[in-house]
Structure formats: C-alpha cells, structure tokens
Design a protein around this motif. Structure first.
Motif, mmCIF file in Angstrom:
data_model
loop_
_atom_site.group_PDB
_atom_site.id
_atom_site.type_symbol
_atom_site.label_atom_id
_atom_site.label_comp_id
_atom_site.label_asym_id
_atom_site.label_seq_id
_atom_site.Cartn_x
_atom_site.Cartn_y
_atom_site.Cartn_z
ATOM 1 N N CYS A 61 25.933 21.694 -10.135
ATOM 2 C CA CYS A 61 25.374 22.355 -8.960
ATOM 3 C C CYS A 61 24.043 21.753 -8.541
ATOM 4 O O CYS A 61 23.722 21.709 -7.352
ATOM 5 C CB CYS A 61 25.232 23.850 -9.226
ATOM 6 S SG CYS A 61 26.835 24.696 -9.363
ATOM 7 N N ASP A 62 23.256 21.278 -9.500
ATOM 8 C CA ASP A 62 22.008 20.608 -9.162
ATOM 9 C C ASP A 62 22.292 19.387 -8.299
ATOM 10 O O ASP A 62 21.632 19.156 -7.278
ATOM 11 C CB ASP A 62 21.269 20.218 -10.450
ATOM 12 C CG ASP A 62 19.894 19.641 -10.170
ATOM 13 O OD1 ASP A 62 19.816 18.450 -9.763
ATOM 14 O OD2 ASP A 62 18.893 20.360 -10.349
ATOM 15 N N GLN A 86 14.939 19.420 1.517
ATOM 16 C CA GLN A 86 14.821 17.970 1.659
ATOM 17 C C GLN A 86 13.394 17.523 1.982
ATOM 18 O O GLN A 86 12.899 16.532 1.447
ATOM 19 C CB GLN A 86 15.771 17.478 2.763
ATOM 20 C CG GLN A 86 17.241 17.608 2.436
ATOM 21 C CD GLN A 86 17.721 16.574 1.441
ATOM 22 O OE1 GLN A 86 17.039 15.588 1.158
ATOM 23 N NE2 GLN A 86 18.902 16.794 0.894
ATOM 24 N N ASP A 87 12.714 18.253 2.849
ATOM 25 C CA ASP A 87 11.376 17.826 3.281
ATOM 26 C C ASP A 87 10.352 17.910 2.153
ATOM 27 O O ASP A 87 9.564 16.979 1.935
ATOM 28 C CB ASP A 87 10.914 18.664 4.472
ATOM 29 C CG ASP A 87 11.740 18.403 5.724
ATOM 30 O OD1 ASP A 87 12.374 17.326 5.790
ATOM 31 O OD2 ASP A 87 11.767 19.268 6.612
ATOM 32 N N SER A 88 10.355 19.006 1.413
ATOM 33 C CA SER A 88 9.384 19.173 0.327
ATOM 34 C C SER A 88 9.872 18.575 -0.989
ATOM 35 O O SER A 88 9.112 18.466 -1.949
ATOM 36 C CB SER A 88 9.080 20.660 0.119
ATOM 37 O OG SER A 88 10.238 21.353 -0.324
ATOM 38 N N ARG A 89 11.170 18.212 -1.022
ATOM 39 C CA ARG A 89 11.783 17.657 -2.228
ATOM 40 C C ARG A 89 11.635 18.600 -3.423
ATOM 41 O O ARG A 89 11.302 18.190 -4.533
ATOM 42 C CB ARG A 89 11.193 16.281 -2.565
ATOM 43 C CG ARG A 89 11.450 15.241 -1.493
ATOM 44 C CD ARG A 89 11.017 13.862 -1.919
ATOM 45 N NE ARG A 89 11.270 12.887 -0.871
ATOM 46 C CZ ARG A 89 11.036 11.577 -0.988
ATOM 47 N NH1 ARG A 89 10.522 11.107 -2.118
ATOM 48 N NH2 ARG A 89 11.290 10.756 0.002
ATOM 49 N N ARG A 90 11.932 19.858 -3.156
ATOM 50 C CA ARG A 90 11.844 20.872 -4.207
ATOM 51 C C ARG A 90 13.154 21.650 -4.295
ATOM 52 O O ARG A 90 13.745 21.999 -3.278
ATOM 53 C CB ARG A 90 10.678 21.831 -3.952
ATOM 54 C CG ARG A 90 9.323 21.151 -4.097
ATOM 55 C CD ARG A 90 8.188 22.163 -4.086
ATOM 56 N NE ARG A 90 6.894 21.497 -4.248
ATOM 57 C CZ ARG A 90 6.368 21.152 -5.412
ATOM 58 N NH1 ARG A 90 7.022 21.428 -6.532
ATOM 59 N NH2 ARG A 90 5.187 20.549 -5.475
ATOM 60 N N MET A 91 13.553 21.922 -5.541
ATOM 61 C CA MET A 91 14.758 22.693 -5.792
ATOM 62 C C MET A 91 14.374 24.138 -6.070
ATOM 63 O O MET A 91 13.519 24.420 -6.918
ATOM 64 C CB MET A 91 15.515 22.131 -6.997
ATOM 65 C CG MET A 91 16.818 22.861 -7.304
ATOM 66 S SD MET A 91 18.109 22.522 -6.096
ATOM 67 C CE MET A 91 18.601 20.855 -6.643
#
Length: 270
Positions: A61-62, A86-91
């Motif tokens: 899922c990651d 996508q913009d902050s590149r944070r999950m």
C-alpha cells in the motif's frame, strides 16, 4: 445484480468518487492489465477521486499510494489508510489500532497461525505476510493448489473460534483483532483526505469489488458494482452488488470506468 449497462445515466454521471478492490477486481490472473491502470488514470484526469480498498499489506500500500494515480489506499481490510501528498512529498498514515495494541494482537495471531497450519493441510501463510502490520493472511489459492470451499470455511471458523474477525477474499482468508473493516476505514479516509461524508453522499460513490470480504461495501453503496467473477460467490456472500460487469477482473473494471466517464461526458444514452 443488473448489468452495468443498466446503471441510469443520471446515477453514473453524478459519481465523483470510485473505490475499488485490487485482487481479481483490478487484476486478471494476478496481473494488473494496462487497460485497468489506464482507466485509473482516465478517472483521475476527469476529476474522479480514486482509492483502492484492499486486503493487501502495508508494504504494498505504501508503494501504491506513492506511485499509482490514486488519492490514497485503504489496506489490510481496513487496518489503515495511506495517502501521499505529491507536493510536500509526505505520506499520511492512519491506523485503526494503535502501535502497542497491534503488537499485542500479532502475538495472538501467531497462535492462530500455528493452529490453522496444523489443522488445514495444504494451506500456507501468504507470501506477502512479512509486509503486513495488523492481520494474518492465509493463502488458499494464490501460491498453493486451490483448497475446497469447505477447507476455506474451516480456516475462517478457526479465526473466529480464536476470537478474531475473519474475511474471505478471492485468494486469502484474512484474520485480525479489532472492530474495523473496509467500510469503517473508507469512511475515515473519505472524511480526512477527500472531505467527503460518505453517509450523506453515498449516491456519488461507486465501489467495485469481487468477493465476500467486499460485502460491507456492496451493502452500503447503492451503486456498488461487481466484476463478473463475483458471480462465483453467489450464495456465499452476505450482500451482493447492485450491478455486475460482463468481463472479469481488470477488464470488468474498465467497463465501470467507461460507464462513469461516458455519462459525465454525455455520451451514454438514457
């Protein structure tokens, strides 16, 4: 179950969110066909929010949340949701059960694991088990010769005898401890990430699935669709979808996507 071609154009045209199982719903024979992935891209480009709702593990899922054209993913039958910005590149990772309780539950599942392997010859632990956070997945046909329906039911019954929740997919029996399922975490994901109250706007959502563990979703969403292979579970599924496709797996999923997209563009006759 009615044919997907009978979904009223006004219903298909108002769909703004699509949730879908993965195995045997987006895939065919264990592979994701290009047409199904392209359908995900076309839905996203048209402004339809898409999220897989799957029994697959956190490790998968990651990757899906990061790399697929989706708003996020609900995994391990509702144990969590992951959503990648996508913009902050944070999950963003949200779990139904806290870390300490999941660790305690895993110890209990070890005893269930030993009992199932001892009492149901021919089964195996799913190959993706090392990548799971919250549940135990028992393989009954993915990487082992298919077990009979009675053997699959026996696996489910052992989970339940041990006080666990158990759900049957098209390839695994998944068991876990905790009062959650696909629907409860989908509700949370929709509110947190999509800003959508699915209880008040369920007519704007389509869920696509194929097996008994999708029953809560089939029951809740009035426009739920099953790909054609859901017909194999007639009589063994608590709630059936309103609609069914002509084709199986990912090719059936494309039928659902096309119905929605054509309706939004006014290309479907009423």
């Amino acid at each position: 179950m009615r044919s997907i071609s009978e979904m009223p154009v006004e219903d298909a045209g108002r769909i703004s969110t699509l949730f879908a199982d993965i195995d045997d719903t987006l895939t065919n024979d264990g592979r994701l066909p290009a047409c199904a992935y392209e359908a995900l891209e076309r839905l996203q480009a048209a402004g339809v929010a898409v999220a897989p709702i799957t029994g697959r593990p956190a490790g998968w899922c990651d990757m899906i949340a990061r790399m697929w054209p989706v708003s996020g993913v609900v995994g391990e039958n509702g144990a969590f949701y992951f959503s990648y910005h996508q913009d902050s590149r944070r999950m963003r990772r949200v779990f139904a059960i806290n870390d300490d309780q999941r660790a305690s539950d895993r110890k209990k599942l070890e005893a269930v694991r030993a009992r199932i392997l001892a009492e149901v010859p021919g089964t195996a632990i799913s190959a993706d088990q090392p990548y799971r956070e919250a549940d135990l997945a028992i393989d009954f046909c993915e990487d082992v010769p298919p077990l009979s329906a009675s053997e699959v039911e026996r696996i489910k019954r052992i989970f339940e005898e041990e006080g666990a929740v158990a759900r049957v997919s098209s390839i695994h029996v998944n068991g876990w401890y905790g009062a959650y399922d696909k629907l409860t975490m989908t509700r949370r994901f929709a509110a947190d990430v999509l800003g959508l109250d699915i209880d008040g706007h369920k007519d704007k959502v389509v869920f696509v699935g194929d097996s008994p563990n999708d029953a809560p979703m089939f029951h809740f969403f009035p426009n739920a669709c099953g790909v054609a292979n859901v017909l194999r579970f007639r009589g063994r599924i608590d709630s059936e979808p309103a609609y069914v496709t002509l084709h199986e797996g990912g090719h059936g999923f494309v039928e659902v996507a096309n119905r929605i997209l054509d309706a939004r563009k006014g290309r479907v006759a009423a």
